[in-house]
Design a protein around this motif. Sequence first.
Motif, short mmCIF file in Angstrom:
data_model
loop_
_atom_site.label_atom_id
_atom_site.label_comp_id
_atom_site.label_asym_id
_atom_site.label_seq_id
_atom_site.Cartn_x
_atom_site.Cartn_y
_atom_site.Cartn_z
N PRO A 143 -22.99 10.29 -0.93
CA PRO A 143 -23.06 11.09 0.29
C PRO A 143 -22.70 10.25 1.51
CG PRO A 143 -25.26 10.47 -0.45
CD PRO A 143 -24.32 9.97 -1.49
N VAL A 144 -21.71 10.72 2.27
CA VAL A 144 -21.22 9.96 3.42
C VAL A 144 -20.84 10.92 4.55
CG1 VAL A 144 -20.32 8.05 2.04
CG2 VAL A 144 -18.82 9.97 2.62
N LEU A 145 -20.71 10.39 5.75
CA LEU A 145 -20.08 11.12 6.84
C LEU A 145 -18.58 10.91 6.70
CD1 LEU A 145 -22.34 10.26 9.93
CD2 LEU A 145 -22.38 12.33 8.53
N THR A 146 -17.84 11.99 6.52
CA THR A 146 -16.41 11.84 6.27
C THR A 146 -15.64 11.38 7.50
OG1 THR A 146 -16.16 14.23 6.64
CG2 THR A 146 -16.34 13.48 4.36
N CYS A 147 -16.24 11.50 8.69
CA CYS A 147 -15.56 11.01 9.89
C CYS A 147 -15.62 9.50 10.00
CB CYS A 147 -16.16 11.65 11.14
SG CYS A 147 -17.84 11.11 11.52
N GLY A 148 -16.53 8.87 9.27
CA GLY A 148 -16.68 7.42 9.34
C GLY A 148 -16.33 6.72 8.04
N THR A 149 -15.69 7.45 7.13
CA THR A 149 -15.29 6.90 5.83
C THR A 149 -13.78 6.99 5.74
OG1 THR A 149 -17.36 7.75 4.89
CG2 THR A 149 -15.64 7.09 3.35
N PHE A 150 -13.11 5.86 5.57
CA PHE A 150 -11.65 5.82 5.73
C PHE A 150 -10.92 5.90 4.40
CE2 PHE A 150 -13.35 4.28 9.65
CZ PHE A 150 -12.47 4.77 10.61
N LEU A 151 -9.76 6.55 4.46
CA LEU A 151 -8.94 6.73 3.26
C LEU A 151 -8.57 5.39 2.64
CD1 LEU A 151 -6.49 9.55 4.49
CD2 LEU A 151 -8.48 9.81 2.99
N THR A 152 -8.30 4.39 3.47
CA THR A 152 -7.88 3.10 2.95
C THR A 152 -8.97 2.41 2.14
OG1 THR A 152 -8.47 2.12 5.10
CG2 THR A 152 -6.15 2.68 4.74
N ASP A 153 -10.23 2.79 2.37
CA ASP A 153 -11.33 2.20 1.60
C ASP A 153 -11.25 2.61 0.13
OD1 ASP A 153 -12.32 1.07 3.90
OD2 ASP A 153 -13.76 2.68 4.28
N MET A 189 0.85 -1.19 0.00
CA MET A 189 0.00 0.00 0.00
C MET A 189 0.89 1.25 0.00
SD MET A 189 -3.25 0.85 2.49
CE MET A 189 -2.28 1.04 3.99
N PRO A 190 0.57 2.24 -0.83
CA PRO A 190 1.38 3.46 -0.88
C PRO A 190 1.30 4.24 0.42
CG PRO A 190 -0.65 3.74 -2.15
CD PRO A 190 -0.58 2.29 -1.77
N ASP A 191 2.24 5.19 0.58
CA ASP A 191 2.30 6.00 1.79
C ASP A 191 1.41 7.23 1.72
OD1 ASP A 191 4.17 4.27 2.92
OD2 ASP A 191 5.85 5.36 2.01
N THR A 192 0.99 7.60 0.52
CA THR A 192 0.17 8.80 0.34
C THR A 192 -1.01 8.51 -0.57
OG1 THR A 192 1.46 9.54 -1.58
CG2 THR A 192 2.17 10.31 0.61
N ILE A 193 -1.97 9.42 -0.55
CA ILE A 193 -3.13 9.31 -1.42
C ILE A 193 -3.54 10.72 -1.85
CG2 ILE A 193 -4.86 9.41 0.43
CD1 ILE A 193 -6.40 7.21 -1.17
N THR A 194 -4.06 10.84 -3.06
CA THR A 194 -4.45 12.14 -3.60
C THR A 194 -5.93 12.41 -3.36
OG1 THR A 194 -2.76 12.04 -5.33
CG2 THR A 194 -4.59 13.56 -5.68
N LEU A 195 -6.21 13.58 -2.80
CA LEU A 195 -7.59 14.03 -2.60
C LEU A 195 -7.89 15.11 -3.64
CD1 LEU A 195 -7.90 14.34 1.30
CD2 LEU A 195 -8.08 12.31 -0.15
N PRO A 223 -1.00 11.99 3.71
CA PRO A 223 -0.54 10.67 4.17
C PRO A 223 -1.68 9.65 4.14
CG PRO A 223 0.22 12.39 5.65
CD PRO A 223 -0.76 13.04 4.73
N LEU A 224 -1.36 8.43 3.74
CA LEU A 224 -2.35 7.35 3.75
C LEU A 224 -2.09 6.48 4.96
CD1 LEU A 224 -4.66 5.79 2.46
CD2 LEU A 224 -2.99 4.60 1.02
N ARG A 225 -2.86 6.73 6.00
CA ARG A 225 -2.70 5.98 7.25
C ARG A 225 -3.96 5.16 7.51
NH1 ARG A 225 -0.23 11.11 10.72
NH2 ARG A 225 1.68 11.35 9.45
N GLU A 226 -3.75 3.98 8.04
CA GLU A 226 -4.84 3.03 8.22
C GLU A 226 -5.96 3.59 9.09
OE1 GLU A 226 -5.58 -1.63 9.55
OE2 GLU A 226 -3.58 -0.72 9.68
N GLU A 227 -5.61 4.39 10.09
CA GLU A 227 -6.61 4.89 11.04
C GLU A 227 -7.22 6.22 10.61
OE1 GLU A 227 -2.69 6.70 12.38
OE2 GLU A 227 -3.40 4.81 11.50
N TRP A 228 -6.80 6.77 9.50
CA TRP A 228 -7.30 8.08 9.08
C TRP A 228 -8.59 7.98 8.29
CZ3 TRP A 228 -3.49 12.44 7.29
CH2 TRP A 228 -2.73 12.86 8.40
N ALA A 229 -9.58 8.76 8.72
CA ALA A 229 -10.80 8.92 7.94
C ALA A 229 -10.59 10.02 6.89
CB ALA A 229 -11.97 9.29 8.86
#
Length: 247
Positions: free
Chosen positions: A72-82, A1-7, A28-34
């Motif tokens: 449409p989602v709650l961004t606090c409960g939607t994770f970058l890793t998804d 898995m890469p270390d970063t992700i583009t938003l 940064p692409l971190r497992e715990e980051w929403a």
Amino acid sequence: MPDTITLQVARYRPDADAAPTTQEYVVPLREEWAVLDGLNYIKDRLDGTLSFRWSCRMGICGSCGMTVNGNPVLTCGTFLTDYAPGPIRIEPLANFPVVRDLVVEIEDFLRKLPAVKPWLVREDEQGVDDVEFLQTPAQLAEYQQYSMCINCMLCYAACPVYALEPDFLGPAAIALAQRYNLDSRDQGAHQRLDLLATAQGVWACTYVGECTSACPKGVDPAGAIQRYKLTAATRTLRSVLMPWAAR
């Protein structure tokens, strides 16, 4: 898995911009980051001009709703890793005017919400503050699901009827009205009938069901609307066939 992700973030200032634009940020692409953590990283480290709403970060306040990759989602409960490896497209909620960037105007929703009387209505002399009203577990179960709404407005963003008919009361308001209609302590169901059983109320719904799919709390506003359609139709039929019973 890469270390970063583009938003890929929507940027728009209605008073200054002719149309929305998209700006890319690498976070940064971190497992715990929403997704919300990624936006806060942008705000704190990369671009302080980015505007968005958030509060509790726990899926309770409902203020961080946005459109992520078209949903449409709650961004606090939607994770970058998804969404890895990305990119992730982040836009404001659909069907609402944009105030700035990812912030939408919610005045229409706030105006419609009190119209359905989302509180306990009593017609006797004793109000809810004057006496204790006991409920059985079965009576609580009747309306408990609909009481879980956090007014995040994801259902409005997902609703194709609201997109075409802005006068439609909308899924959350109707579900909340049904929450009180089904409460054994409430005596105001007939007061809500004139508003709910109209072309702008439950009869506007075509039962696409996207509101229920988008709901992060399992409220099932589509089910609440269909249930009230049956109630409204039954009362109308009774008033025609048994007019004395409607008095």
